[in-house]
Design a protein around this motif. Sequence first.
Motif, short mmCIF file in Angstrom:
data_model
loop_
_atom_site.label_atom_id
_atom_site.label_comp_id
_atom_site.label_asym_id
_atom_site.label_seq_id
_atom_site.Cartn_x
_atom_site.Cartn_y
_atom_site.Cartn_z
N LEU A 1 0.80 -1.22 0.00
CA LEU A 1 0.00 0.00 0.00
C LEU A 1 0.84 1.27 0.00
O LEU A 1 0.27 2.37 -0.07
N THR A 2 2.15 1.13 0.09
CA THR A 2 3.02 2.31 0.05
C THR A 2 3.88 2.37 -1.21
O THR A 2 4.47 3.41 -1.49
N ASP A 3 3.95 1.27 -1.94
CA ASP A 3 4.73 1.23 -3.18
C ASP A 3 3.92 1.89 -4.29
O ASP A 3 2.81 1.44 -4.61
N PRO A 4 4.42 2.95 -4.91
CA PRO A 4 3.65 3.64 -5.96
C PRO A 4 3.28 2.73 -7.13
O PRO A 4 2.23 2.91 -7.75
N VAL A 5 4.13 1.77 -7.45
CA VAL A 5 3.85 0.89 -8.58
C VAL A 5 2.61 0.05 -8.30
O VAL A 5 1.69 -0.06 -9.14
N TRP A 6 2.55 -0.54 -7.10
CA TRP A 6 1.40 -1.37 -6.74
C TRP A 6 0.14 -0.52 -6.55
O TRP A 6 -0.95 -0.92 -6.96
N VAL A 7 0.29 0.64 -5.96
CA VAL A 7 -0.87 1.52 -5.75
C VAL A 7 -1.45 1.98 -7.09
O VAL A 7 -2.67 2.00 -7.28
N ASN A 8 -0.59 2.35 -8.02
CA ASN A 8 -1.07 2.78 -9.34
C ASN A 8 -1.79 1.65 -10.06
O ASN A 8 -2.81 1.87 -10.73
N ALA A 9 -1.24 0.44 -9.95
CA ALA A 9 -1.90 -0.71 -10.59
C ALA A 9 -3.25 -0.97 -9.95
O ALA A 9 -4.23 -1.28 -10.64
N LEU A 10 -3.33 -0.84 -8.63
CA LEU A 10 -4.60 -1.03 -7.93
C LEU A 10 -5.63 0.01 -8.35
O LEU A 10 -6.79 -0.31 -8.62
N LEU A 11 -5.20 1.27 -8.43
CA LEU A 11 -6.11 2.34 -8.85
C LEU A 11 -6.54 2.16 -10.30
O LEU A 11 -7.70 2.44 -10.65
N THR A 12 -5.63 1.70 -11.14
CA THR A 12 -5.98 1.46 -12.55
C THR A 12 -7.03 0.36 -12.66
O THR A 12 -8.00 0.50 -13.42
N SER A 13 -6.86 -0.72 -11.90
CA SER A 13 -7.85 -1.80 -11.91
C SER A 13 -9.21 -1.30 -11.46
O SER A 13 -10.24 -1.62 -12.07
N ALA A 14 -9.23 -0.51 -10.38
CA ALA A 14 -10.49 0.01 -9.87
C ALA A 14 -11.14 0.97 -10.86
O ALA A 14 -12.35 0.91 -11.11
N LYS A 15 -10.34 1.83 -11.47
CA LYS A 15 -10.87 2.80 -12.44
C LYS A 15 -11.47 2.09 -13.65
O LYS A 15 -12.58 2.40 -14.09
N VAL A 16 -10.73 1.13 -14.19
CA VAL A 16 -11.21 0.39 -15.36
C VAL A 16 -12.46 -0.39 -15.02
O VAL A 16 -13.44 -0.41 -15.78
N ALA A 17 -12.47 -1.05 -13.85
CA ALA A 17 -13.62 -1.87 -13.46
C ALA A 17 -14.88 -1.03 -13.27
O ALA A 17 -15.98 -1.44 -13.67
N VAL A 18 -14.75 0.14 -12.69
CA VAL A 18 -15.91 1.01 -12.49
C VAL A 18 -16.46 1.49 -13.83
O VAL A 18 -17.69 1.47 -14.07
N MET A 19 -15.59 1.91 -14.74
CA MET A 19 -16.04 2.37 -16.04
C MET A 19 -16.68 1.24 -16.84
O MET A 19 -17.71 1.43 -17.49
N VAL A 20 -16.08 0.06 -16.77
CA VAL A 20 -16.65 -1.09 -17.47
C VAL A 20 -18.01 -1.46 -16.89
O VAL A 20 -18.95 -1.79 -17.63
N THR A 21 -18.14 -1.37 -15.58
CA THR A 21 -19.42 -1.70 -14.93
C THR A 21 -20.53 -0.78 -15.41
O THR A 21 -21.63 -1.22 -15.77
N LEU A 22 -20.26 0.52 -15.41
CA LEU A 22 -21.29 1.48 -15.83
C LEU A 22 -21.68 1.27 -17.30
O LEU A 22 -22.87 1.22 -17.63
N LEU A 23 -20.69 1.14 -18.16
CA LEU A 23 -20.98 0.95 -19.58
C LEU A 23 -21.66 -0.39 -19.83
O LEU A 23 -22.58 -0.48 -20.66
N SER A 24 -21.23 -1.42 -19.13
CA SER A 24 -21.80 -2.75 -19.35
C SER A 24 -23.27 -2.80 -18.94
O SER A 24 -24.10 -3.39 -19.65
N VAL A 25 -23.61 -2.17 -17.82
CA VAL A 25 -25.00 -2.18 -17.36
C VAL A 25 -25.89 -1.37 -18.31
O VAL A 25 -26.98 -1.81 -18.68
#
Length: 266
Positions: free
Chosen positions: A60-84
């Motif tokens: 949770l303090t490594d920028p590489v892992w945090v950025n990957a986590l935020l990217t996954s969440a961002k993509v998943a939220v956008m995909v969820t809205l568009l998919s529904v």
Amino acid sequence: MLLDYDRLGGWRWGLVAIGSAVMLFLLLPIVFIAALSFGDSQWLVFPPPGWTTQWYQQLLTDPVWVNALLTSAKVAVMVTLLSVVLGLLAALGLARSRFFGKSALQAFFLTPMVLPVVVLAVALYAFFLKLGLTGTLTGFVIGHLIIALPFSIITIGNSLQSFDSALEDAAMICGAGPLEVKWRVTLPAIRLGLFAAAIFSFLISWDEVVLSIFMASPTLQTLPVLIWSTLRQDLTPVIASASTLLVAFTVLLMLLASFLKKGSRQ
């Protein structure tokens, strides 16, 4: 033919034992990964010689892992809205209309579920490479949306099939317009189907790794891709911590869906 468990006698306990064995076979690897994520060894050693939370802190303090986590969440939220939204429109068109080629169109919508993900990923990679969408957030969203959309169409379509369309006719007779009927009658009636479609779409995007590998770039990658690439280079317990978070969040969403479904029946 339905089974009468009162007449099965000892066979019932045998079925319970087989079911328990299958459950353990499926869940024990997840338990091992969770245990490894709390081990104090810098290698994936089981059983862990000691216990610590340093790997979660590093995650949770490594920028590489945090950025990957935020990217996954961002993509998943956008995909969820568009998919529904797109799944709702497609399901309404298929459920409320009769036209030539309807069966072919339904089969076309379900094609991503039939094709191997690797085949689909290679085709999208070649296509997106010409459009310059590889390694972009747009490419991730479109790729994940193609995989998630069939699940939304099926889930929402099943809800529409079980919904009595006579209620829509009654609302229109009372003076409601088509859009008002959909907003006040149809959507509330199929809200569980919409929520289920959202859950499926989010989890499909959240856990997708094969297609994401083709879409990723050194500066933009999702959490599953980072786990995969790190696993090939270094067996650090941070991988176990990231995997545990992925599984835990998935389980929480499934429990939330079960809770809301149970509450709606009361």
